[in-house]
Design an enzyme around this catalytic site. Sequence first.
Site, PDB file in Angstrom:
ATOM      1  N   LYS A  99       0.679  -1.120  -0.040  1.00 39.92           N
ATOM      2  CA  LYS A  99      -0.004   0.025   0.057  1.00 39.92           C
ATOM      3  C   LYS A  99       0.962   1.163  -0.046  1.00 39.92           C
ATOM      4  CE  LYS A  99      -3.798  -2.554   2.098  1.00 39.92           C
ATOM      5  NZ  LYS A  99      -4.648  -2.914   3.197  1.00 39.92           N
ATOM      6  N   GLN A 119      -4.869  -1.314   9.441  1.00 39.61           N
ATOM      7  CA  GLN A 119      -4.704  -2.827   8.879  1.00 39.61           C
ATOM      8  C   GLN A 119      -5.330  -3.763   9.722  1.00 39.61           C
ATOM      9  OE1 GLN A 119      -3.714  -3.292   5.907  1.00 39.61           O
ATOM     10  NE2 GLN A 119      -3.613  -5.585   6.023  1.00 39.61           N
ATOM     11  N   ASP A 168     -11.163   2.467   3.176  1.00 39.87           N
ATOM     12  CA  ASP A 168     -11.163   0.998   3.330  1.00 39.87           C
ATOM     13  C   ASP A 168     -12.848   0.741   3.063  1.00 39.87           C
ATOM     14  OD1 ASP A 168      -9.447  -0.978   3.600  1.00 39.87           O
ATOM     15  OD2 ASP A 168      -8.925  -0.263   5.565  1.00 39.87           O
TER      16      ASP A 168
HETATM   17  N1  GUN Z   1      -6.527  -6.828   5.984  1.00 41.98           N
HETATM   18  C1  GUN Z   1      -6.715  -7.652   4.927  1.00 41.98           C
HETATM   19  N2  GUN Z   1      -7.169  -6.960   3.864  1.00 41.98           N
HETATM   20  C2  GUN Z   1      -7.358  -5.660   4.519  1.00 41.98           C
HETATM   21  C3  GUN Z   1      -7.954  -4.519   3.763  1.00 41.98           C
HETATM   22  O1  GUN Z   1      -8.321  -4.256   2.718  1.00 41.98           O
HETATM   23  N3  GUN Z   1      -7.980  -3.356   4.749  1.00 41.98           N
HETATM   24  C4  GUN Z   1      -7.462  -3.444   5.886  1.00 41.98           C
HETATM   25  N4  GUN Z   1      -7.687  -2.325   6.741  1.00 41.98           N
HETATM   26  N5  GUN Z   1      -6.991  -4.603   6.664  1.00 41.98           N
HETATM   27  C5  GUN Z   1      -7.095  -5.732   5.580  1.00 41.98           C
END
Ligand code: GUN
Length: 283
Positions: free
Chosen positions: A52, A96, A119
């Site tokens: 990311k 996350q 998200d």
């Molecule tokens: N953990 C696994 N996929 C994601 C996601 O798309 N966003 C977040 N915040 N955590 C994750």
Amino acid sequence: MALIIDGKKIAAQIKDECREKVAAYKEQGIEITLAVVQVGHDPASNVYVNNKKKACEYVGIRSLSYELEETVTEEELLALVEKLNNDPTVNGILVQLPLPEHIDENKVTFAISPKKDVDGFHPYNVGALSIGLKGYVSCTPAGVIQLLKRSGIEIAGKNCVVMGRSNIVGKPVSMLLLRENGTVTVTHSKTENIKEITRQADILVVAVGKPRFVTSDFIKEGAVVIDVGIHRNADNKLCGDVDFEDVKDKAGAITPVPGGVGVMTVAMLMSNCTASVEINERA
Ligand code: GUN
């Protein structure tokens, strides 16, 4: 042999489009900032968070990194979220997941301002999607729709079957397919005669969380098969919820794992961050 839907290529296109928009914002003196919060050192989360941040760098989005120890309290994490909510220089907040067991994930997710919820997990944004209001759409489901649209696959009027009803994939994907005028059926672990249903699908989205669960007897000749699963097999190789080798000659189009849906998640996060400038302004 089916058309192999190239997620890498489509994700690259989307990131390039974001990069252009972000550059245009910069010319107007607007900088986009994403705050990325990670608790602990889960190896999978490390990889996702790094991807990311790298994407942010490519697109021209500033990323702020908050790396908290596994022992951080829920109160401390909520206080950080509140600080970021109130910081006008922060456009998007990403915490996350998963979080350690002593922290209530829902409490944290719901504490993020819906205007900064890139998200798309906050109940406001989930609700907005279901009643057709503008808001953030969660990244993996939005990626599924982009893969279909950018591969020239018509959704309107088609029989769409979604396997799986999770809050982060199955439910939002089905809402999005409905918004695109698909005729949508959702199957789950309690569904009876599941193959009779999946064999009706023109578009089959698979998010069951079981490696190579879907074999050629689940699908109609020529169906479009979108595989949201990601697993490591005994040889440490990545595989999806679909048995790719078995299905690829019967399907009309199929996403590979890796290189299908997975890479789209980060691209759609960049798209949500780019859209944040307008969403932050909304009443
Ligand atoms: N953990 C696994 N996929 C994601 C996601 O798309 N966003 C977040 N915040 N955590 C994750």
